[in-house]
Design a protein around this motif. Structure first.
Motif, PDB file in Angstrom:
ATOM      1  N   ARG A   1       0.830  -1.211   0.000  1.00 44.57           N
ATOM      2  CA  ARG A   1       0.000   0.000   0.000  1.00 44.57           C
ATOM      3  C   ARG A   1       0.859   1.254   0.000  1.00 44.57           C
ATOM      4  NH1 ARG A   1      -2.546  -1.118   4.085  1.00 44.57           N
ATOM      5  NH2 ARG A   1      -4.439  -2.001   3.167  1.00 44.57           N
TER       6      ARG A   1
ATOM      7  N   ASP B   1      -1.146   2.824  -3.606  1.00 45.35           N
ATOM      8  CA  ASP B   1      -2.421   2.629  -2.913  1.00 45.35           C
ATOM      9  C   ASP B   1      -3.549   2.500  -3.931  1.00 45.35           C
ATOM     10  OD1 ASP B   1      -4.416   2.411  -1.094  1.00 45.35           O
ATOM     11  OD2 ASP B   1      -4.144   4.378  -0.169  1.00 45.35           O
TER      12      ASP B   1
ATOM     13  N   GLY C   1     -10.179  -2.947  -0.982  1.00 48.70           N
ATOM     14  CA  GLY C   1      -8.791  -3.389  -0.951  1.00 48.70           C
ATOM     15  C   GLY C   1      -8.613  -4.772  -0.387  1.00 48.70           C
TER      16      GLY C   1
ATOM     17  N   LEU D   1      -4.604  -4.024  -4.506  1.00 50.51           N
ATOM     18  CA  LEU D   1      -4.272  -4.512  -3.164  1.00 50.51           C
ATOM     19  C   LEU D   1      -5.150  -5.694  -2.771  1.00 50.51           C
ATOM     20  CD1 LEU D   1      -3.817  -1.095  -1.342  1.00 50.51           C
ATOM     21  CD2 LEU D   1      -2.032  -2.831  -1.643  1.00 50.51           C
TER      22      LEU D   1
END
Length: 342
Positions: free
Chosen positions: A88, A92, A260, A97
């Motif tokens: 991350r 990000d 995520g 992710l």
């Protein structure tokens, strides 16, 4: 030192899904495999949908390449959250992710010989209720799809609205599905506040469970919620974590990709519940690993509302038997990891 492999597959929808944010005709699935020195492989999935989450495929691929180089610098005993945080910090990108997060959870489950749901809690549901999803068919097509959902044992239908002839299609679905079926509408933010209020008031006699994302933005959602009797759910607006506890909705739809991964969704679910709203999950027409992850999380959270996870049947692929919909629910895969493979 872990090794990483990335595979790309494009899967077409059997029938294009027409929504207020555009037509969905195919899905790009990026399979992310993380294998430790012990030979155990964890698999995750990245499924960007640019029109919905704003992440182009090439951006997701670039992020996953960065993550791969970072993960290969750790060893098998490194805590998963440390590995995820390092990724991350470098890029990000929640949808990318998610692939890493799912792979870490899957690998942990396989190493322990336990399902992901059981790693989260000892009190998970055995099965998760799911809704049928109907896109922008004409009245006859919507009625046919609703009757098929009824006959298949679904207890809830989600109908895409804000795409034309909403009143006619809602009436057709209600007539075909019968009075007991829960009917949920999803506008994907197609309206402004005044349009949303007028449309919801006009459609509410059909008997609505809730209306999902009638407008975008927490202020708009709050304004609509204050003026209609139907429950309002937040979806795309939930990307703003602050909005989760701002009192803009009765329920919040959370998605593995936008959060995520499993870890991020659990954190956001806690915020939703802190704000007093109900949580349910849905997919962005993810592949099998994304759906499996959402089923495990919904079971661990003991979600009671129908979740939008019965979407694999819309894709031109073989549905894993572990994720088959039976009588309006998906059983939680048992065994190790996300799909129960030891």
């Amino acid at each position: 030192m872990p090794t990483v492999a990335l595979h790309h597959e494009t899967v077409r929808l059997k029938t294009p899904l027409v929504t207020a944010f555009g037509d969905v005709r195919e899905r790009d699935l990026l399979l992310f495999e993380l294998t430790g020195a012990d030979g155990v492989t964890g698999r995750g999935e990245c499924a960007p949908l640019t029109a919905y989450d704003g992440v182009p495929l090439e951006v997701a691929v670039e992020a996953l390449a960065v993550y791969a180089s970072i993960l290969q610098g750790f060893d098998d005993d490194t805590p998963g959250m440390r590995m995820l945080d390092a990724c991350r910090d470098a890029a990000d990108i929640p949808v990318a992710l998610a692939a890493v997060d799912l792979a870490l959870w899957d690998r942990a489950g396989r190493r322990a010989g336990r399902s992901v749901a059981s790693l989260i809690t000892d009190d998970a549901l055995d099965a998760v209720p799911v809704n049928a999803t109907i896109g922008a068919h004409d009245r006859a097509g919507a009625a046919t799809a609703a009757a098929a959902a009824r006959d298949a044992g679904y207890g809830c239908i989600k109908l895409k609205v804000g795409v034309g002839d909403d009143a006619g299609r809602v009436a057709a679905v209600r007539a075909a599905a019968g009075p007991e079926m829960l009917l949920r509408l999803d506008a994907n933010g197609a309206w402004d506040v005044e349009q949303a209020v007028a449309t919801i008031d006009a459609l509410s006699p059909a008997g609505l469970e809730l209306v999902e994302e009638p407008v975008h933005g927490v202020e708009g959602l709050r304004a609509v919620r204050e003026r209609v009797a139907v429950r309002i759910a937040m979806d795309e607006t939930a990307e703003d974590i602050g909005a989760l506890i701002a009192g803009g909705a009765d329920a919040v739809c959370l998605k593995i990709s936008r959060c995520g991964g499993i870890s991020g969704l659990l954190a956001q679910a806690a915020l939703v519940q802190q704000g007093g709203a109900e949580v349910y999950l849905a997919s962005t027409f993810d592949g099998p690993l994304g759906i499996a992850a959402a089923v495990h999380v919904a079971a661990a959270l003991r979600v009671q509302a129908a979740c939008g996870l019965a979407t694999l049947e819309h894709l031109d692929l073989d549905v894993p038997p572990e994720l088959a919909v039976r009588a309006g629910s998906i059983r939680v895969p048992t065994g190790g990891g996300l799909l129960g493979e030891l």
